[in-house]
Scaffold this motif. Structure first.
Motif, PDB file in Angstrom:
ATOM      1  N   LEU A  89      16.948   2.970   7.999  1.00  0.00           N
ATOM      2  CA  LEU A  89      16.666   3.721   7.041  1.00  0.00           C
ATOM      3  C   LEU A  89      15.282   3.949   6.761  1.00  0.00           C
ATOM      4  CD1 LEU A  89      17.260   4.509   3.881  1.00  0.00           C
ATOM      5  CD2 LEU A  89      16.854   2.137   3.288  1.00  0.00           C
ATOM      6  N   ALA A  90      14.340   3.076   7.227  1.00  0.00           N
ATOM      7  CA  ALA A  90      12.804   3.106   7.265  1.00  0.00           C
ATOM      8  C   ALA A  90      12.531   4.293   8.244  1.00  0.00           C
ATOM      9  CB  ALA A  90      12.114   1.919   7.579  1.00  0.00           C
ATOM     10  N   GLU A  91      13.291   4.339   9.497  1.00  0.00           N
ATOM     11  CA  GLU A  91      12.970   5.322  10.314  1.00  0.00           C
ATOM     12  C   GLU A  91      13.200   6.722   9.847  1.00  0.00           C
ATOM     13  OE1 GLU A  91      15.276   4.110  13.803  1.00  0.00           O
ATOM     14  OE2 GLU A  91      13.821   2.612  14.535  1.00  0.00           O
ATOM     15  N   ALA A  92      14.339   6.785   9.172  1.00  0.00           N
ATOM     16  CA  ALA A  92      14.727   8.106   8.607  1.00  0.00           C
ATOM     17  C   ALA A  92      13.693   8.553   7.355  1.00  0.00           C
ATOM     18  CB  ALA A  92      16.211   7.831   7.876  1.00  0.00           C
ATOM     19  N   ALA A  93      13.301   7.600   6.858  1.00  0.00           N
ATOM     20  CA  ALA A  93      12.283   7.856   5.595  1.00  0.00           C
ATOM     21  C   ALA A  93      10.911   8.400   6.463  1.00  0.00           C
ATOM     22  CB  ALA A  93      11.799   6.596   4.953  1.00  0.00           C
ATOM     23  N   ARG A  99       6.199   7.439   3.419  1.00  0.00           N
ATOM     24  CA  ARG A  99       5.606   6.311   4.007  1.00  0.00           C
ATOM     25  C   ARG A  99       6.491   4.831   4.010  1.00  0.00           C
ATOM     26  NH1 ARG A  99       0.552   6.677  -0.072  1.00  0.00           N
ATOM     27  NH2 ARG A  99       2.722   6.873  -1.433  1.00  0.00           N
ATOM     28  N   ALA A 100       6.954   4.562   5.055  1.00  0.00           N
ATOM     29  CA  ALA A 100       7.665   3.268   4.927  1.00  0.00           C
ATOM     30  C   ALA A 100       7.281   2.158   5.663  1.00  0.00           C
ATOM     31  CB  ALA A 100       9.201   3.780   5.574  1.00  0.00           C
ATOM     32  N   VAL A 101       7.626   0.907   5.138  1.00  0.00           N
ATOM     33  CA  VAL A 101       7.055  -0.246   5.772  1.00  0.00           C
ATOM     34  C   VAL A 101       8.207  -1.192   5.744  1.00  0.00           C
ATOM     35  CG1 VAL A 101       5.580  -2.310   5.570  1.00  0.00           C
ATOM     36  CG2 VAL A 101       4.660   0.102   5.140  1.00  0.00           C
ATOM     37  N   VAL A 102       8.644  -1.979   6.854  1.00  0.00           N
ATOM     38  CA  VAL A 102       9.445  -3.100   6.959  1.00  0.00           C
ATOM     39  C   VAL A 102       8.650  -4.352   6.910  1.00  0.00           C
ATOM     40  CG1 VAL A 102      11.380  -4.155   8.229  1.00  0.00           C
ATOM     41  CG2 VAL A 102      11.085  -1.648   8.392  1.00  0.00           C
ATOM     42  N   ALA A 103       8.813  -5.267   5.814  1.00  0.00           N
ATOM     43  CA  ALA A 103       8.502  -6.577   6.023  1.00  0.00           C
ATOM     44  C   ALA A 103       9.365  -7.681   6.321  1.00  0.00           C
ATOM     45  CB  ALA A 103       7.976  -6.856   4.558  1.00  0.00           C
ATOM     46  N   VAL A 104       8.726  -8.532   7.186  1.00  0.00           N
ATOM     47  CA  VAL A 104       9.527  -9.738   7.595  1.00  0.00           C
ATOM     48  C   VAL A 104       8.569 -11.012   7.264  1.00  0.00           C
ATOM     49  CG1 VAL A 104      10.607  -8.757   9.593  1.00  0.00           C
ATOM     50  CG2 VAL A 104       8.376  -9.570  10.030  1.00  0.00           C
ATOM     51  N   HIS A 105       9.253 -12.109   7.332  1.00  0.00           N
ATOM     52  CA  HIS A 105       8.679 -13.245   6.836  1.00  0.00           C
ATOM     53  C   HIS A 105       7.735 -13.909   8.137  1.00  0.00           C
ATOM     54  CE1 HIS A 105      10.294 -13.457   3.035  1.00  0.00           C
ATOM     55  NE2 HIS A 105      11.340 -12.935   3.436  1.00  0.00           N
ATOM     56  N   PHE A 163       0.568  -0.646  -3.464  1.00  0.00           N
ATOM     57  CA  PHE A 163       0.813  -0.424  -2.151  1.00  0.00           C
ATOM     58  C   PHE A 163       0.645   0.967  -1.701  1.00  0.00           C
ATOM     59  CE2 PHE A 163       3.302  -4.456  -1.873  1.00  0.00           C
ATOM     60  CZ  PHE A 163       2.055  -4.993  -1.665  1.00  0.00           C
ATOM     61  N   ALA A 164       0.263   1.595  -0.776  1.00  0.00           N
ATOM     62  CA  ALA A 164       0.307   2.853  -0.494  1.00  0.00           C
ATOM     63  C   ALA A 164       1.469   3.290   0.428  1.00  0.00           C
ATOM     64  CB  ALA A 164      -0.974   3.574   0.396  1.00  0.00           C
ATOM     65  N   LEU A 165       2.663   3.282  -0.321  1.00  0.00           N
ATOM     66  CA  LEU A 165       4.002   3.423   0.734  1.00  0.00           C
ATOM     67  C   LEU A 165       4.999   3.949  -0.274  1.00  0.00           C
ATOM     68  CD1 LEU A 165       5.847   0.905  -0.858  1.00  0.00           C
ATOM     69  CD2 LEU A 165       4.665  -0.443   1.013  1.00  0.00           C
ATOM     70  N   ASP A 166       6.102   4.653   0.099  1.00  0.00           N
ATOM     71  CA  ASP A 166       7.482   5.073  -0.666  1.00  0.00           C
ATOM     72  C   ASP A 166       8.397   4.257  -0.524  1.00  0.00           C
ATOM     73  OD1 ASP A 166       6.004   7.760  -1.355  1.00  0.00           O
ATOM     74  OD2 ASP A 166       5.936   8.028   0.999  1.00  0.00           O
ATOM     75  N   LEU A 167       8.493   3.565   0.434  1.00  0.00           N
ATOM     76  CA  LEU A 167       9.727   2.613   0.834  1.00  0.00           C
ATOM     77  C   LEU A 167       9.225   1.353   1.174  1.00  0.00           C
ATOM     78  CD1 LEU A 167      12.607   2.164   1.046  1.00  0.00           C
ATOM     79  CD2 LEU A 167      12.568   3.099   3.308  1.00  0.00           C
ATOM     80  N   PRO A 169       4.327   0.944  -6.317  1.00  0.00           N
ATOM     81  CA  PRO A 169       3.906   1.844  -7.027  1.00  0.00           C
ATOM     82  C   PRO A 169       4.971   2.588  -7.658  1.00  0.00           C
ATOM     83  CG  PRO A 169       3.942   2.596  -4.486  1.00  0.00           C
ATOM     84  CD  PRO A 169       4.114   1.082  -4.559  1.00  0.00           C
ATOM     85  N   ASP A 170       5.000   3.130  -8.823  1.00  0.00           N
ATOM     86  CA  ASP A 170       6.035   3.887  -9.748  1.00  0.00           C
ATOM     87  C   ASP A 170       6.621   4.810  -8.765  1.00  0.00           C
ATOM     88  OD1 ASP A 170       5.259   2.315 -12.097  1.00  0.00           O
ATOM     89  OD2 ASP A 170       4.000   3.785 -12.526  1.00  0.00           O
ATOM     90  N   GLY A 171       7.938   4.869  -8.739  1.00  0.00           N
ATOM     91  CA  GLY A 171       8.726   6.112  -8.175  1.00  0.00           C
ATOM     92  C   GLY A 171       8.913   5.779  -6.428  1.00  0.00           C
ATOM     93  N   SER A 172       8.540   4.682  -6.173  1.00  0.00           N
ATOM     94  CA  SER A 172       8.834   4.008  -4.838  1.00  0.00           C
ATOM     95  C   SER A 172      10.098   3.556  -4.948  1.00  0.00           C
ATOM     96  CB  SER A 172       7.817   3.272  -4.453  1.00  0.00           C
ATOM     97  OG  SER A 172       7.481   1.874  -5.042  1.00  0.00           O
TER      98      SER A 172
END
Length: 744
Positions: free
Chosen positions: A399-403, A409-415, A451-455, A477-480
């Motif tokens: 999904l992030a790759e499709a974004a 702007r897509a980011v994947v977060a892990v722990h 955060f400067a991101l959309d997803l 951010p709003d709209g993300s």
């Protein structure tokens, strides 16, 4: 591969299993004979009372054990003088978050409509509880003021604490860097050591107490010895002994200083077990067990002093309408919850932030993406929950790759770095949750502090505690779009809260259940555990092995044999890539006993630096409930040098004893969210009380290629899988979300 739980979607595990499990298990070697049925463990013996104070003796909730172990670490200890530690940056972020929450609550202050449908005592109770929850009145409004006749409510006393002045709402900003806090003055630490020695308490606690109470720390302890309980890991009986030694006959079981400290400690201790609040009756019962003469009065005083907050839970509309008179019916409709402000504020902030995202409308930019189920859910809603096992992690990453292909702007977060490694080389930005929050990783923040991101996709979402989740959501951010993805069957976070489970149970956003099964015998075994079935599976490549043992001594012996010899020879996985997992730290086959035996076999040495030698595998606890696996590289005047999955860490000499343990063996709570090529799960005869379906599910799914189960009892394991589906946590997030968004 998800465990069923009330309020969550039906598990997809059964549907994903194409064929019923087979019968056979192949041993790793000749000595490891397969058991006729999957074997079972027993819970750890109570942790040694005289052991380090960072461990609890709760045999049923390993999260408390692991969280308390991390609490003793204190500061990160990974930075040199003059640099900002990660722990300090995190604390600064939490302080910033709480200030914003208080500001927002002040902005939303207004008249509270409460008790309108009730009369008499029932109306008094409902009005008081709602007013307390809103912050309009003190928690003593109902307790301290008797109800008047005719249904009138008593005049409320002054608020417990003044609300911050309303201000213009601002977007949360990253915490500003600050210089490393100066160490407490040597004379302050010396004075505290003197008081500790006088009271018979460990002098090693002096630096923590000096940091907590400042230059008056010694005087604070003399005036209120029970403040010793503010140090993580110290137990009430230890504080009582310290107080008796200092105060003599001046103190007693009903001393107000003692009761206030016990109320706070009880809620802090509950937080280590995952609770963000407790029923008032539970706290009263705990006070009675510790010989408090009047638990009710002690609780009222703690509320009046602002030590705890009061909330209502479960007011049913029908019950409220029927409770028109009579004290008994009014009381039956209300459950009073008590909580500490840090968790209350975080939970309320998180609920507000999730509601803001869930109310975000459709985003037309996603229309051009391939119409998968997950894509359409994200197109329609700003908040999406995704469930599935290890193989299903590829779906939100795709999904992030499709974004990214859409120009978003897509980011994947892990722990952890372990979680990053499991993703492999991906065409998306992958960060750790803490790195994203601190600004050390990821896209940074925009002009408003968001955060400067959309997803944002958060993997292994069950590991999110309420405070970390609140900081993440406040920064969206709003709209993300926020996608929380994880396996509901695993153990919950080491910190307070059950964020992912509460979001699923509230059903306030789209929920996408993956249909991608985890492959192989391990995947089949764990899939069955998720629905309460422990079945034998066919493992022609020795992927799953059962090693029966008669006692704990044999369990330790066979574990060492598996890690050092059998698994490398039969599976090709070296010892440094095999993780041993057991139920607790103490006991005859807990992490301490296993680590001692494994060190002697795999890396013998004199323990030249605090018991550690170069090459030792270690578990580093930089903060409460957080464990980083690593390997000792060297030691010098700066401290112990550790390689944590490629990240160099220096633990100062004075922190080593508190923050570092050997790490060939971990508990399942410490191992949650991470995987290794091979896992050896040790279930000795004293482990039964610590087992549950989530524990077994988590432990058995930590091995990627191979799983060995060393077990010493016949029926405890299948009984735990079938009959102990979860370990409940008392939280408020689900109720808050349902109140803000309703249940669709």
């Amino acid at each position: 591969m998800t465990a069923p739980s009330e309020g969550t979607p039906p598990p997809t595990a059964a549907a994903r299993r194409a064929e019923p499990p087979a019968e056979d298990r192949a041993p790793v070697d000749e000595a490891a004979a397969p058991a006729p049925e999957a074997a079972e463990p027993d819970g750890p013996a109570a942790a040694d009372a005289a052991d380090d104070t960072a461990e609890t003796a709760d045999g049923t909730t390993g999260a408390a054990d692991d969280a308390a172990e991390g609490a003793a670490a204190g500061a990160e200890g990974t930075e040199k003088a003059g640099e900002v530690s990660e722990a300090e940056a995190e604390l600064a972020a939490q302080r910033d978050l709480r200030a914003r929450i208080e500001q927002r609550k002040a902005e939303k202050a207004g008249p509270i409509e409460a008790g309108a449908k009730l009369s008499g005592t029932a109306a008094d109770l409902l009005a008081a509880v709602r007013a307390v929850e809103s912050g309009e009145t003190s928690g003593t409004t109902f307790f301290d003021s008797p109800p008047r006749s005719g249904g009138e409510t008593s005049t409320a006393p002054a608020p417990r604490r003044p609300s911050p002045a309303p201000a213009e709402p601002v977007r949360p900003r990253a915490p500003e860097p600050a210089g490393a806090p100066a160490a407490s003055a040597p004379e302050t630490v010396t004075a505290v050591r003197s008081v500790l020695a006088e009271g018979g308490a460990p002098e090693a606690l002096a630096p923590q107490l000096a940091d907590a109470f400042g230059e008056r720390a010694a005087d604070v302890l003399r005036e209120d010895p029970w403040r010793l309980l503010s140090v993580p890991g110290v137990r009430p009986e230890q504080a009582d002994g310290f107080a008796r030694a200092l105060l003599g006959t001046e103190c007693g079981p009903g001393d107000e200083r003692r009761t206030a400290a016990l109320v706070t400690w009880q809620l802090e201790h509950a937080a280590l077990q995952g609770h963000t609040a407790l029923e008032s009756s539970v706290v009263r019962g705990a006070l009675a067990e510790r010989s408090v003469p009047d638990p009710e009065e002690a609780l009222q005083q703690a509320i009046a002093d602002g030590e705890v907050l009061v909330f209502q839970d479960g007011i049913e509309e029908e019950a409220a309408e029927e409770a028109t008179d009579g004290e008994e019916s009014g009381q039956a409709a209300v459950t009073l919850l008590l909580g500490l402000d840090r968790y209350a504020l975080a939970e309320e902030s998180l609920a507000d932030g999730l509601a803001r995202l869930a109310k975000t409308g459709a985003d037309a930019r996603w229309e051009a993406a391939e119409a998968t189920e997950l894509v359409r859910a994200v197109e329609a809603s700003g908040l999406v929950a995704h469930t599935g096992g290890e193989a299903a992690r590829a779906e939100p990453v795709a999904l992030a790759e499709a974004a990214g292909r859409l120009g978003l702007r897509a980011v994947v977060a892990v722990h952890s770095e372990n979680g990053r490694r499991r993703l492999g080389p991906e065409a998306v930005t992958v960060v750790t949750v803490r790195g994203l929050l601190s600004g050390a990783e990821g896209p940074g923040r925009d002009g408003e502090g968001a955060f400067a991101l959309d997803l944002l996709v958060v993997l292994d979402a069950p590991q999110l505690d309420v405070e970390t989740a609140a900081m993440l959501v406040e920064s969206m951010p709003d709209g993300s779009r926020l996608v929380l993805s994880g396996d509901p069957g695993v153990l919950g976070s080491a910190g307070a809260g059950r964020v992912f489970a509460d979001v699923l149970a509230a059903r306030v956003c789209p929920q996408i259940a993956s249909r991608t099964p985890d492959a192989g015998p391990i995947g089949e075994l764990v899939s069955g555990i998720g629905i309460g079935e422990l079945s034998q599976v066919e493992a022609p490549g020795k992927e799953v092995v059962i090693v029966p043992v008669r006692d704990a001594g044999e369990a330790v012996h066979r574990t060492v044999q598996l890690v050092a010899d059998s698994v490398p020879r039969a599976i090709g996985v070296p010892p440094e890539q095999t993780q041993v997992i057991t139920v607790g730290h103490g006991g005859s086959a807990g992490t301490r006993a296993l680590n001692a035996a494994l060190k002697q076999r795999l890396n013998p040495g004199p323990g030249r630096f605090g018991g550690f030698d170069p090459g030792d595998r270690v578990a580093y606890a930089p903060a409460l409930g957080r464990t980083l696996p690593g390997t000792v590289v060297s030691a010098d005047a700066e401290g112990l040098h550790i390689d944590c999955d490629g990240t160099p860490v220096v633990v100062p000499k004075e922190r080593v004893e508190l923050a570092v343990r050997h790490g060939w063996a971990l508990t399942a709570h410490q191992a949650a969210g991470m995987r290794w090529p091979a896992a050896v799960v040790v279930l000795p005869g004293d482990a039964a009380q610590g087992l549950s379906r989530p524990w077994v599910y988590t432990a058995f799914s930590r091995g990627e290629r191979h799983l060995s189960v060393v077990h010493g009892v016949d029926q405890a394991l299948p009984r735990a899988v079938a009959e102990i589906p979860s370990q409940d946590r008392t939280t408020r997030l689900r109720t808050l979300l349902e109140g803000l968004l309703g249940t669709p």
